[in-house]
Motif scaffolding. Structure first.
Motif, PDB file in Angstrom:
ATOM      1  N   ALA A   1      -0.881  24.909   9.997  1.00  0.00           N
ATOM      2  CA  ALA A   1      -0.992  26.261  10.544  1.00  0.00           C
ATOM      3  C   ALA A   1      -1.574  27.254   9.548  1.00  0.00           C
ATOM      4  N   LEU A   2      -1.556  26.927   8.260  1.00  0.00           N
ATOM      5  CA  LEU A   2      -2.083  27.825   7.230  1.00  0.00           C
ATOM      6  C   LEU A   2      -3.605  27.754   7.127  1.00  0.00           C
ATOM      7  N   LEU A   3      -4.210  26.762   7.760  1.00  0.00           N
ATOM      8  CA  LEU A   3      -5.654  26.556   7.669  1.00  0.00           C
ATOM      9  C   LEU A   3      -6.396  27.429   8.682  1.00  0.00           C
TER      10      LEU A   3
ATOM     11  N   ALA B   1      -7.308  16.861  12.220  1.00  0.00           N
ATOM     12  CA  ALA B   1      -8.146  18.050  12.073  1.00  0.00           C
ATOM     13  C   ALA B   1      -7.877  18.741  10.742  1.00  0.00           C
ATOM     14  N   ALA B   2      -6.623  18.761  10.316  1.00  0.00           N
ATOM     15  CA  ALA B   2      -6.284  19.364   9.031  1.00  0.00           C
ATOM     16  C   ALA B   2      -6.880  18.571   7.879  1.00  0.00           C
ATOM     17  N   LEU B   3      -6.818  17.245   7.970  1.00  0.00           N
ATOM     18  CA  LEU B   3      -7.328  16.394   6.897  1.00  0.00           C
ATOM     19  C   LEU B   3      -8.854  16.426   6.824  1.00  0.00           C
ATOM     20  N   VAL B   4      -9.500  16.179   7.945  1.00  0.00           N
ATOM     21  CA  VAL B   4     -10.948  15.970   7.957  1.00  0.00           C
ATOM     22  C   VAL B   4     -11.722  17.279   8.013  1.00  0.00           C
ATOM     23  N   LEU B   5     -11.265  18.195   8.866  1.00  0.00           N
ATOM     24  CA  LEU B   5     -12.003  19.440   9.090  1.00  0.00           C
ATOM     25  C   LEU B   5     -11.467  20.614   8.281  1.00  0.00           C
ATOM     26  N   LYS B   6     -10.260  20.433   7.703  1.00  0.00           N
ATOM     27  CA  LYS B   6      -9.577  21.539   7.005  1.00  0.00           C
ATOM     28  C   LYS B   6      -9.382  22.717   7.960  1.00  0.00           C
ATOM     29  N   GLN B   7      -8.989  22.377   9.212  1.00  0.00           N
ATOM     30  CA  GLN B   7      -8.775  23.373  10.240  1.00  0.00           C
ATOM     31  C   GLN B   7      -7.444  23.133  10.952  1.00  0.00           C
TER      32      GLN B   7
ATOM     33  N   MET C   1       0.842  -1.192   0.000  1.00  0.00           N
ATOM     34  CA  MET C   1       0.000   0.000   0.000  1.00  0.00           C
ATOM     35  C   MET C   1       0.879   1.245   0.000  1.00  0.00           C
ATOM     36  N   HIS C   2       0.539   2.188  -0.856  1.00  0.00           N
ATOM     37  CA  HIS C   2       1.278   3.442  -0.914  1.00  0.00           C
ATOM     38  C   HIS C   2       0.986   4.273   0.331  1.00  0.00           C
ATOM     39  N   ARG C   3       2.039   4.750   1.004  1.00  0.00           N
ATOM     40  CA  ARG C   3       1.871   5.522   2.229  1.00  0.00           C
ATOM     41  C   ARG C   3       1.414   6.946   1.913  1.00  0.00           C
ATOM     42  N   LEU C   4       0.296   7.344   2.502  1.00  0.00           N
ATOM     43  CA  LEU C   4      -0.208   8.702   2.359  1.00  0.00           C
ATOM     44  C   LEU C   4       0.458   9.602   3.400  1.00  0.00           C
ATOM     45  N   ILE C   5       0.697  10.844   3.037  1.00  0.00           N
ATOM     46  CA  ILE C   5       1.385  11.775   3.915  1.00  0.00           C
ATOM     47  C   ILE C   5       0.389  12.792   4.463  1.00  0.00           C
ATOM     48  N   ALA C   6       0.287  12.880   5.781  1.00  0.00           N
ATOM     49  CA  ALA C   6      -0.600  13.843   6.426  1.00  0.00           C
ATOM     50  C   ALA C   6       0.056  15.223   6.439  1.00  0.00           C
ATOM     51  N   PRO C   7      -0.721  16.288   6.513  1.00  0.00           N
ATOM     52  CA  PRO C   7      -0.147  17.633   6.569  1.00  0.00           C
ATOM     53  C   PRO C   7       0.771  17.790   7.785  1.00  0.00           C
ATOM     54  N   ASN C   8       1.901  18.469   7.585  1.00  0.00           N
ATOM     55  CA  ASN C   8       2.791  18.706   8.721  1.00  0.00           C
ATOM     56  C   ASN C   8       2.318  19.927   9.515  1.00  0.00           C
ATOM     57  N   LYS C   9       3.067  20.266  10.562  1.00  0.00           N
ATOM     58  CA  LYS C   9       2.655  21.349  11.458  1.00  0.00           C
ATOM     59  C   LYS C   9       2.566  22.689  10.727  1.00  0.00           C
ATOM     60  N   ASP C  10       3.546  22.960   9.868  1.00  0.00           N
ATOM     61  CA  ASP C  10       3.547  24.231   9.136  1.00  0.00           C
ATOM     62  C   ASP C  10       2.390  24.309   8.146  1.00  0.00           C
ATOM     63  N   GLU C  11       2.099  23.209   7.483  1.00  0.00           N
ATOM     64  CA  GLU C  11       0.987  23.189   6.529  1.00  0.00           C
ATOM     65  C   GLU C  11      -0.349  23.344   7.248  1.00  0.00           C
TER      66      GLU C  11
END
Length: 214
Positions: free
Chosen positions: A13-15, A148-154, A1-11
């Motif tokens: 913070a832009l939301l 929260a970044a992935l699901v809520l875009k927050q 399975m290809h590993r998906l990358i979650a948003p990092n802390k800096d990314e």
């Protein structure tokens, strides 16, 4: 399975910032009547966000008497149960052994190990949401911020200073109350939106196993 990358802390913070609970939605029961009201409200919920806090240990060999705080939350309110209070200990025990209430959170391995010892009872119907993201192809420990970044875009932000504060204190500071409440509130909100978000995530191809006899 290809590993998906979650948003990092800096990314993350832009939301837009995660919408935290107002002070009036954070309950810290102290009296018999307040605990009874808390139980009635909590016991009626099918799903609760769940987390714990412990006084940090700074010296090798220091006795760990935690967890000292149990946090339970819905999408609308939260309860902070200070375990030095016998009524808080009993309410935590009743909720965490209840089969009809699903308790959801992130990174719960340590809680599953330490809390039963503190409560004198096993934890029942606990769901570590990290496992849901792992099944989709993310790492084993996505955590509440990335979720929260992935699901809520927050952007869900946590104060390191508050993280390492004294959670065994009798009087919690306003910063501690907000931090603790939203650490349980965020999983409840994420869980409420999780199934709909999961339906938008492309299925990951399964890695083919090599069969030497083929």
């Amino acid at each position: 399975m290809h590993r998906l990358i979650a948003p990092n802390k800096d990314e993350s913070a832009l939301l837009p910032q995660f919408l935290e609970l107002p002070e009036q939605a954070i309950h810290i029961p102290q009296t018999q009547a307040e605990f009874e009201a808390a139980f009635r409200a909590i016991n009626a919920e099918p799903v609760l966000g769940f987390d714990t806090e412990s006084k940090p240990l700074f010296n090798v060999g220091q006795h760990d008497s935690g967890p000292h705080l149990v946090q339970l939350a819905t999408t609308q309110q939260a309860w902070l149960l200070q375990l030095h209070l016998p009524l808080a200990l009993e309410l935590s025990r009743q909720v965490l052994v209840a089969e009809h209430i699903c308790k959801v959170g992130f990174g719960l391995d340590n809680d599953k190990h330490t809390l039963p010892r503190r409560l004198g009872a096993p934890l029942v119907n606990i769901q570590d949401l990290d496992s849901r993201f792992k099944q989709l192809g993310y790492g084993a420990s996505v955590g509440v911020r990335a979720a929260a970044a992935l699901v809520l875009k927050q952007s869900f932000r946590k104060s390191k200073r508050t993280t390492t504060s004294n959670w065994a204190a009798i009087d919690l500071t306003p910063a501690q109350r907000r931090y603790a409440a939203n650490d349980a509130h965020a999983p409840a909100v994420i869980y409420a939106h999780l199934a709909a978000w999961e339906s938008t995530v492309p299925a990951q191809p399964q890695r083919r196993r090599h069969n030497p006899q083929a």
